[in-house]
Enzyme design. Sequence first.
Site, PDB file in Angstrom:
ATOM      1  N   SER A   1       0.830  -1.202   0.000  1.00  0.00           N
ATOM      2  CA  SER A   1       0.000   0.000   0.000  1.00  0.00           C
ATOM      3  C   SER A   1       0.862   1.248   0.000  1.00  0.00           C
ATOM      4  O   SER A   1       2.031   1.220   0.409  1.00  0.00           O
ATOM      5  CB  SER A   1      -0.909   0.019   1.233  1.00  0.00           C
ATOM      6  OG  SER A   1      -0.207   0.467   2.379  1.00  0.00           O
ATOM      7  N   ASP A   2       0.309   2.348  -0.464  1.00  0.00           N
ATOM      8  CA  ASP A   2       0.951   3.622  -0.197  1.00  0.00           C
ATOM      9  C   ASP A   2       0.686   3.966   1.268  1.00  0.00           C
ATOM     10  O   ASP A   2      -0.175   3.371   1.920  1.00  0.00           O
ATOM     11  CB  ASP A   2       0.430   4.714  -1.136  1.00  0.00           C
ATOM     12  CG  ASP A   2       1.443   5.834  -1.356  1.00  0.00           C
ATOM     13  OD1 ASP A   2       2.359   5.972  -0.519  1.00  0.00           O
ATOM     14  OD2 ASP A   2       1.326   6.569  -2.345  1.00  0.00           O
TER      15      ASP A   2
END
Length: 724
Positions: free
Chosen positions: A261-262
């Site tokens: 994920s960011d």
Amino acid sequence: MKKILLAIGVITIMLSCQSSTDNPKNIDGKDAEIAEKVERLIGEMTLEEKIAEMTQDAPANERLGIPYMKYAEALHGMWLVLDYYGNTTVYPQAIAAGSTWDPELVRKMASQTAVEARTLGVTHCYSPNLDVISGDPRYGRVEESYGEDPYLVSRMGVAFIEGLQGTGDEQFDENHVMATAKHFIGYPENRRGINGGFSDMSERRLREVYLPPFEAAIKEAQVASVMPGHQDYNGVPNHMNTWLLKDILRAELGFDGFIVSDNNDIARLGTMHFIAENRTKSAILGLKAGVDMDLVIGKNEKLAAYNSNVLKDTVTQNPELEKYIDKAASRILTAKYKLGLFDTEPKEIDTETVYASTEEHQEFSYEMAKKAMILLKNENNLLPLDINNIKSLAVIGPNAHEEQPKKGTYSLLGGYSGLPPYYTSVLEGLSSKTEGKVKINYAKGCDLLSNSKEGFKDAVAAANKSDAVVLVVGGSRKTGGEGADRANLDLYGVQNELVETIHKTGKPVIVVLINGRPLTINYIAENIPSVLETWYLGMRSGDAIADAIFGDTNPGGKLTVSFPRDVGQLPVTYLERPDFIGSGKGLYKNADKTPLFPFGYGLSYTTFAYGKPYLENNTIKTDGSTTVSVDITNTGKREGDEVVQMYVRDDFASVGRYLKMLKGFERITLKPGETKTVNFDLGFEELNILNQEMKKVVEPGTFTISVGASSHEKDLQKITLKVQ
């Protein structure tokens, strides 16, 4: 035989665990061995241990001997997130690297960065940025991209990934690390130029502009990790978008690595997108979409979604969810085995004494910087200056010099920069180059973030007692980069007034731009005789710029982003579709529609002549190929580099197309009077379009092939190819 049967059984088990949208690569002997180890390890792990694997900052598992996978940023050199130790090499920022139009430079930069990563114990890097800039430089992260064209970004991205990860037997060895392609997908296509803003776009635009770099990263460079973008795609956040992450990324493109994920973006499915009511629901949405790792920088438990406090009870009550956790943990463990982390002791790092950079790397940063600069204007051949015919030189401007900051890193290196052993400013570079030959008169003139004109008086005095002026303006990490979007693109503060004031002294003025995004520099373009765009050139910036000013380097870079005249034009990009331009309706009233400086543009201290392009075969079949060739001659008196560009357009097709698209480029060096022939392939990859069914096809008809020095029509010569 038993081992063979066991391996086959393990592979069968792993394939059965994958959803129908997963599409793994063929498993060879080494991969089968890793698969067996991962399957056995998963069977020994508790639910809490598997969940722990899914957080980037999770510590090593001492009970089972599972190592920690240390991460960092590597956009233009190594940066340990939240830390600035290690004395790492800082290379030209991505936008400057793109401006070299030389993928081999990017490959070498990435390979050197990988060595420094291993020195610091890092094995997983959040780079490269494969976002294609959509023509809106209000968006602060323009500097992190290679440019506005999907083909150019693809070539640079593949080179970066192969340099960082290695290829063949060297892949993921002790001198290479894992890359992360980001941000999947369409991240710059946001409304209002705001970082993370929502995007509404057609599937056609997604596939024609934003998908190609990721397709190349996966199919050509075998990138190990992919990071989704913060935003949504047509209302569905990327971190829960199963169509993007499963149907396209895994099933269509064949990606078999892990998705990270960011920062905080699993939890943001609730806190930003307001879809999930709590972190548990956010985590389940992310898991089901196939996000394997939860990136939460700083180990903030309040932001993490993939942890036992959030997931354990829910999974225990609903055992059906554990298959998603097993899959995610398996992918991460597979990455750790590929990196050899299970076979080596963790590197002990003394943060006070570790020194990752080398003199060789620093020299290469310097060489790369010299190839990244773009000469935007050179009226009456003011540049290069003759060091023997000038007695004094004024160096003026807020970006002319920067002292080492007390905390963090230099602002004039751009975003995602580590702390280099040193940084050479323009003032230092010019002072060193002219020592004992030219008197340097320095005046700051103004601060970048101030409206005070108090320093103008000293700047004018410095100019008046000098033979010429180098005026260094632009932006910095304080005015651009992630989280630094802008509503206008004029020079910040009173810089433009400083330029006007110095111009009025009547002295020959050279403007040096140090910045991370295209700016509306209309006054400079109209009034200043010589303009150098340097972007952020890395730790040897001043040395490279001094070389260009005095002619030891001949600028050969080209723009990879178009410069607007006004924010009212935005988006400004060469990727335009037909409009009413022929009838006079496709124009602004009382304003110029064209860019101030176009994509692919850049001058030189020498001149080049292009011959008429010619085809190996003027007619080919839809499944055939040919070659287009062009002769380029250096018609000036200096050795120089030229970037030869090829654009393609299907003249009449079943769907609308861009007026032209870059499909080939080559940077060449020519001595005075020398001629070289540049050849470009024309086949399926260069001629295909997406038809109405979104399938890549080559349709019969005529194609316009344009070859020249930039995307501007006056710089291109055209030839017609017939496809039957």
